[in-house]
Every structure is written in C-alpha cells, then in structure tokens.
Design a protein around this motif. Structure first.
Motif, PDB file in Angstrom:
ATOM      1  N   GLY A   1       0.629  -1.626  -0.098  1.00  0.00           N
ATOM      2  CA  GLY A   1      -0.021   0.025   0.280  1.00  0.00           C
ATOM      3  C   GLY A   1       0.942   1.072   0.145  1.00  0.00           C
ATOM      4  N   VAL A   2       0.566   2.443  -0.137  1.00  0.00           N
ATOM      5  CA  VAL A   2       0.405   3.409  -0.236  1.00  0.00           C
ATOM      6  C   VAL A   2      -0.211   4.558  -0.191  1.00  0.00           C
ATOM      7  N   LEU A   3       0.710   5.384   1.298  1.00  0.00           N
ATOM      8  CA  LEU A   3      -0.723   6.625   1.521  1.00  0.00           C
ATOM      9  C   LEU A   3      -0.411   7.839   2.157  1.00  0.00           C
ATOM     10  N   HIS A   4      -1.174   8.492   1.667  1.00  0.00           N
ATOM     11  CA  HIS A   4      -0.924   9.717   1.843  1.00  0.00           C
ATOM     12  C   HIS A   4      -0.948  10.743   2.727  1.00  0.00           C
ATOM     13  N   GLU A   5      -0.356  11.364   3.730  1.00  0.00           N
ATOM     14  CA  GLU A   5      -1.235  11.844   4.580  1.00  0.00           C
ATOM     15  C   GLU A   5      -1.966  10.999   6.125  1.00  0.00           C
ATOM     16  N   LEU A   6      -1.420   9.900   6.500  1.00  0.00           N
ATOM     17  CA  LEU A   6      -1.428   9.343   6.507  1.00  0.00           C
ATOM     18  C   LEU A   6      -0.495   8.819   7.628  1.00  0.00           C
ATOM     19  N   PRO A   7      -0.827   7.923   9.171  1.00  0.00           N
ATOM     20  CA  PRO A   7       0.515   8.054  10.083  1.00  0.00           C
ATOM     21  C   PRO A   7      -0.130   6.276   9.498  1.00  0.00           C
ATOM     22  N   GLU A   8       1.240   5.857   9.770  1.00  0.00           N
ATOM     23  CA  GLU A   8       1.864   4.800   9.883  1.00  0.00           C
ATOM     24  C   GLU A   8       0.652   3.705  10.351  1.00  0.00           C
ATOM     25  N   ARG A   9       0.611   3.710  11.470  1.00  0.00           N
ATOM     26  CA  ARG A   9      -0.894   3.267  12.144  1.00  0.00           C
ATOM     27  C   ARG A   9      -1.951   2.143  11.302  1.00  0.00           C
ATOM     28  N   TYR A  10      -2.088   3.548  10.485  1.00  0.00           N
ATOM     29  CA  TYR A  10      -2.929   3.176   9.871  1.00  0.00           C
ATOM     30  C   TYR A  10      -3.529   1.898   9.362  1.00  0.00           C
ATOM     31  N   CYS A  11      -2.206   2.148   8.891  1.00  0.00           N
ATOM     32  CA  CYS A  11      -2.653   0.120   8.310  1.00  0.00           C
ATOM     33  C   CYS A  11      -2.975  -0.738   8.544  1.00  0.00           C
ATOM     34  N   ALA A  12      -2.619  -0.513  10.140  1.00  0.00           N
ATOM     35  CA  ALA A  12      -3.092  -1.954  10.780  1.00  0.00           C
ATOM     36  C   ALA A  12      -3.990  -1.732  11.616  1.00  0.00           C
ATOM     37  N   ALA A  13      -4.622  -0.598  11.796  1.00  0.00           N
ATOM     38  CA  ALA A  13      -6.241  -0.318  12.115  1.00  0.00           C
ATOM     39  C   ALA A  13      -6.663  -0.646  10.990  1.00  0.00           C
ATOM     40  N   ILE A  14      -6.814   0.255   9.214  1.00  0.00           N
ATOM     41  CA  ILE A  14      -7.308  -0.270   8.879  1.00  0.00           C
ATOM     42  C   ILE A  14      -7.083  -2.029   8.807  1.00  0.00           C
ATOM     43  N   LEU A  15      -6.715  -3.102   8.492  1.00  0.00           N
ATOM     44  CA  LEU A  15      -6.973  -4.299   8.537  1.00  0.00           C
ATOM     45  C   LEU A  15      -7.583  -4.655   9.363  1.00  0.00           C
ATOM     46  N   ASP A  16      -7.183  -4.281  10.810  1.00  0.00           N
ATOM     47  CA  ASP A  16      -8.395  -5.064  11.478  1.00  0.00           C
ATOM     48  C   ASP A  16      -9.391  -4.761  11.389  1.00  0.00           C
ATOM     49  N   ASN A  17     -10.195  -3.419  11.151  1.00  0.00           N
ATOM     50  CA  ASN A  17     -11.396  -3.246  10.978  1.00  0.00           C
ATOM     51  C   ASN A  17     -11.881  -4.225  10.067  1.00  0.00           C
ATOM     52  N   GLU A  18     -10.747  -4.074   8.453  1.00  0.00           N
ATOM     53  CA  GLU A  18     -11.781  -4.785   7.494  1.00  0.00           C
ATOM     54  C   GLU A  18     -11.816  -6.486   7.551  1.00  0.00           C
ATOM     55  N   ILE A  19     -10.446  -6.852   8.260  1.00  0.00           N
ATOM     56  CA  ILE A  19     -10.722  -8.381   8.678  1.00  0.00           C
ATOM     57  C   ILE A  19     -11.134  -8.617   9.482  1.00  0.00           C
ATOM     58  N   ARG A  20     -11.298  -8.147  10.618  1.00  0.00           N
ATOM     59  CA  ARG A  20     -12.289  -8.697  12.153  1.00  0.00           C
ATOM     60  C   ARG A  20     -13.809  -8.159  11.925  1.00  0.00           C
ATOM     61  N   GLU A  21     -14.246  -6.738  12.220  1.00  0.00           N
ATOM     62  CA  GLU A  21     -15.480  -5.973  12.242  1.00  0.00           C
ATOM     63  C   GLU A  21     -16.259  -6.224  11.351  1.00  0.00           C
ATOM     64  N   ASP A  22     -17.962  -6.000  11.734  1.00  0.00           N
ATOM     65  CA  ASP A  22     -18.457  -6.466  11.169  1.00  0.00           C
ATOM     66  C   ASP A  22     -19.221  -4.931  10.306  1.00  0.00           C
ATOM     67  N   ASP A  23     -18.764  -4.185  10.070  1.00  0.00           N
ATOM     68  CA  ASP A  23     -18.783  -2.607   9.438  1.00  0.00           C
ATOM     69  C   ASP A  23     -19.377  -2.385   7.966  1.00  0.00           C
ATOM     70  N   TYR A  24     -19.993  -1.043   8.231  1.00  0.00           N
ATOM     71  CA  TYR A  24     -20.366  -0.698   6.195  1.00  0.00           C
ATOM     72  C   TYR A  24     -18.857  -0.453   5.925  1.00  0.00           C
ATOM     73  N   ASP A  25     -19.203  -0.327   4.545  1.00  0.00           N
ATOM     74  CA  ASP A  25     -18.713  -0.551   2.896  1.00  0.00           C
ATOM     75  C   ASP A  25     -17.279  -1.361   3.093  1.00  0.00           C
ATOM     76  N   LYS A  26     -17.118  -2.339   3.654  1.00  0.00           N
ATOM     77  CA  LYS A  26     -16.261  -3.108   4.001  1.00  0.00           C
ATOM     78  C   LYS A  26     -15.781  -3.600   1.996  1.00  0.00           C
ATOM     79  N   LEU A  27     -14.642  -3.508   2.723  1.00  0.00           N
ATOM     80  CA  LEU A  27     -14.323  -4.226   0.660  1.00  0.00           C
ATOM     81  C   LEU A  27     -14.764  -5.832   0.118  1.00  0.00           C
ATOM     82  N   SER A  28     -14.430  -6.433   0.894  1.00  0.00           N
ATOM     83  CA  SER A  28     -15.137  -7.748   0.482  1.00  0.00           C
ATOM     84  C   SER A  28     -16.676  -7.345  -0.252  1.00  0.00           C
ATOM     85  N   ALA A  29     -17.443  -6.537   0.263  1.00  0.00           N
ATOM     86  CA  ALA A  29     -18.471  -6.104   0.042  1.00  0.00           C
ATOM     87  C   ALA A  29     -19.084  -5.148  -1.288  1.00  0.00           C
TER      88      ALA A  29
END
Length: 374
Positions: free
Chosen positions: A60-88
């Motif tokens: 991935g490439v980040l623009h004006e985002l902190p490095e910790r964003y990657c781990a946090a967004i991955l955790d949300n995508e894989i473990r959370e039931d949320d809106y606008d998931k990539l898989s959906a």
C-alpha cells in the motif's frame, strides 16, 4: 456546475492516459494522485494493491496518513462487521461507498470511523474497490478532515470510474509482466514475529524475501500484516482451514506467496510466516482472474486442462457440445491462445501472451488473436 464537470472529465482523461503508459502501480498512483484530487478533493488517501483471490492487501501507499493506519484498517476490514467493507464493495453491484451516506449521516455507527478515522481527525470517507475482469486488484480510500463537506454523488461516481480505470491498468500489468521462473536459490524463507509484529527471528531466505516485499524499518510489509490479521481472525473464530495466505507482487515484479499461522505453545511469537515464490498453479489462478473469464468459462477451462475434449466437457457440465465449444472459443479469445497446447503451456508457466510483449495494456484488452478451432 458545467465548469466542475469539465474539471472532472479532464482529470479522468488524464488518469486514463497515465494508465496506458504501463507504469509500475506505485508510480502510477504518484502520477495520478494530483489528477484525482482535481476531480475529487481530499486531504488524505490510501491506495492498496490486493490479491484478487483473497482480497487481502499486499502492498500500500499512504498519503498524509500515519503508519499505524495500516494495522488499524486491516483489523477493521478483517475482524469487524462494518459499513462499506472491501469484500462487500468488490463482490456487490456497487463498487463505491461513501461512509456518511451508508450510515445515513451517522458515521459514528461505523467502527472504522470510531476506531480509525476519528482519532486521527478524519470525518469523511469515500472508498472504492478497483474491479476489472471479475477481480478486485486494489482498493482506494479518499478522506476529508472533520468539518469538511461530504463526498457528493457525482464525486462518488467519478471515483468509481477512476477506480475501474486503475483496475484495468493493474490487471493488464499482471498479464504483461508474467512471472519469473523459479531458480534453485529461490528457497522458502521462515520469519517469526512477536506480538507487535516485530521480527523475532528470520532465516537468510526470509530476509531476502522481506526486502523484496518492502515495508518500513519500524513495520513489516503490508502483506505480512494482512496475513497476521487473517490468521488472528481464524483463531478467534475457531476456524481450522490451514494457514492464512496471500499472494503479493514484490519490488522486482515477481509474485510471492506468504503463508502465516499463529504457533501454539510458542510464547512471544504472534506469527510464523513462510515466504516463497508463488507456485505455477497459483500464478495460473492469477492469470485466470486477469483474463476475466466468466464462471462458466472457468469451469470449461478447468476441464480442458484435465484433458477433456469438447464432447467430454459438454457431458461433464450437462450442456450441449455447441455451448461447450462456444465457451472454449471465448477462453481462446480472452487468453490470446492459438491452440490448446499453447493454452496449457501459458497457464502452467504463468506467462503473458506473446502478442502482448512490449505493448501497452490496451494491446491485451483490445481483442482476440488467431486461434485453433475448438
């Protein structure tokens, strides 16, 4: 409004022109980012390549985002039931989501908003799966700071068109690049990672593959982070499906496979990961995704690779020989193969069509070449 539409159309044309240059995907993003911002203003963004088979991000490439964003967004995508998931978004009819719209104006309903975006001052998200040929090749997240206007419907539509253009370029680059042949020194590597995904131990082969996958000194490559998150989710769900796996394109352009699991009875080790060159069969899977075969065409291809003739394929699938021949003709059209033997060799070696070598992505997508009668 007409002036705004003109700016958007010009930006989309510029992005399309960049996509035709055959640039590496990170270079493409760097060149396209400013054009995208002209059409859809944003303050921060993330662009991640994905394995189309698993939808896990590989780099991935980040623009004006902190490095910790990657781990946090991955955790949300894989473990959370949320809106606008990539898989959906990738598998559904609508590949674009605006978080404020999806939550009916209440983004705080989203765990992604509460846990990832709000803590770093972001209040608006527009996300698109980059889908082409039936596969998702990347995702693109655009963000605005809290207090900024919501992404509009025209901006969401423009994002969808731009994402589709980027997806075609990524898909075409796979067809053009193919894969390097496995050499004797291409041994698998083993790396052990601690609770914070810090490196505990790694053999020489793993060190070489980790360098190819990139990543900052303070964080492992995104492919490793994705596998770790997937392995954690499997353990928590009690799933016994073997190691988590993702295929990632390395800096050299070749494809690597990362397998990861959480070893039992190993204090201080969060993940054991094996990194190795992708096997020919895996690369063939990626090629099939890139060729954009329909489910029916994939079934016909599978039976063809097993050695069945057209009549045998028809009998196995319960269709007429004419329908089987029609599907096989489409397989030849989309792969550019001229004979069954060439089709076998191409997929076994995961090599791109000869007619596409040295050409731009449009050469692959323009149309069929000569072929043997099915």
């Amino acid at each position: 409004m007409p002036e705004r539409r003109s700016v958007t159309e010009r930006a989309e044309r510029d992005v399309a022109a960049l996509c035709r240059q055959g640039l590496p995907w990170t270079t493409l993003w760097d060149a396209a980012r400013g054009r995208i911002a002209d059409a859809i203003p944003f303050e921060a963004a993330a662009f991640a390549a994905t394995d189309p088979a698993t939808l896990l991000p590989t780099a991935g490439v980040l623009h004006e985002l902190p490095e910790r964003y990657c781990a946090a967004i991955l955790d949300n995508e894989i473990r959370e039931d949320d809106y606008d998931k990539l898989s959906a978004l990738a598998r559904g009819p609508r590949h674009v989501g605006v978080l404020g719209v999806s939550t009916a104006g209440r983004p705080e309903r989203s765990a992604r908003f509460r846990d990832v975006l709000a803590p770093i001052g972001l209040g608006r998200q527009a996300r698109s799966a980059c889908v082409a040929g039936g596969g998702c090749w990347a995702w693109l997240d655009l963000y605005r700071e809290r207090g900024r206007p919501e992404f509009t419907a025209p901006e969401a539509r423009a994002l969808g068109r731009i994402a589709a253009t980027l997806a075609e370029a990524l898909r075409a680059s796979l067809l053009l690049e193919g894969a390097s042949a496995r050499a004797p020194e291409d041994a698998p590597g083993l790396v052990l990672l601690g609770p914070g995904l810090e490196r505990v131990a790694a053999d020489a082969a793993a060190e070489r593959w980790l360098e190819e996958l990139g990543g900052a000194a303070s964080a492992p490559p995104l492919a490793i982070q994705a596998v770790a998150a997937a392995a954690r989710r499997r353990d928590e769900a009690g799933e016994a499906k073997g190691p988590a796996r993702v295929r990632a394109r390395a800096r050299s352009g070749r494809w690597l496979t990362v397998h990861g699991f959480r070893p039992a009875g190993s204090p201080g080790v969060e993940l054991a990961a094996v990194i190795e060159p992708a096997a020919p069969v895996e690369l063939a899977e990626l090629q099939v995704c890139a060729f954009g075969l329909t489910p029916a065409e994939r079934r016909v291809l599978q039976l063809t690779l097993q050695g069945l003739c057209t009549k045998g394929i028809a009998a196995a699938l319960g269709i007429s020989p004419y329908t089987a021949r029609d599907h096989l003709t489409h397989v030849f059209d989309k792969t550019g193969a001229r004979s069954r033997a060439q089709l076998f060799a191409r997929l076994a070696a995961a090599r791109p069509p000869e007619r596409a070598r040295g050409a731009g992505p449009g050469a692959i997508l323009a149309g069929p070449g000569a072929r043997e009668e099915a």
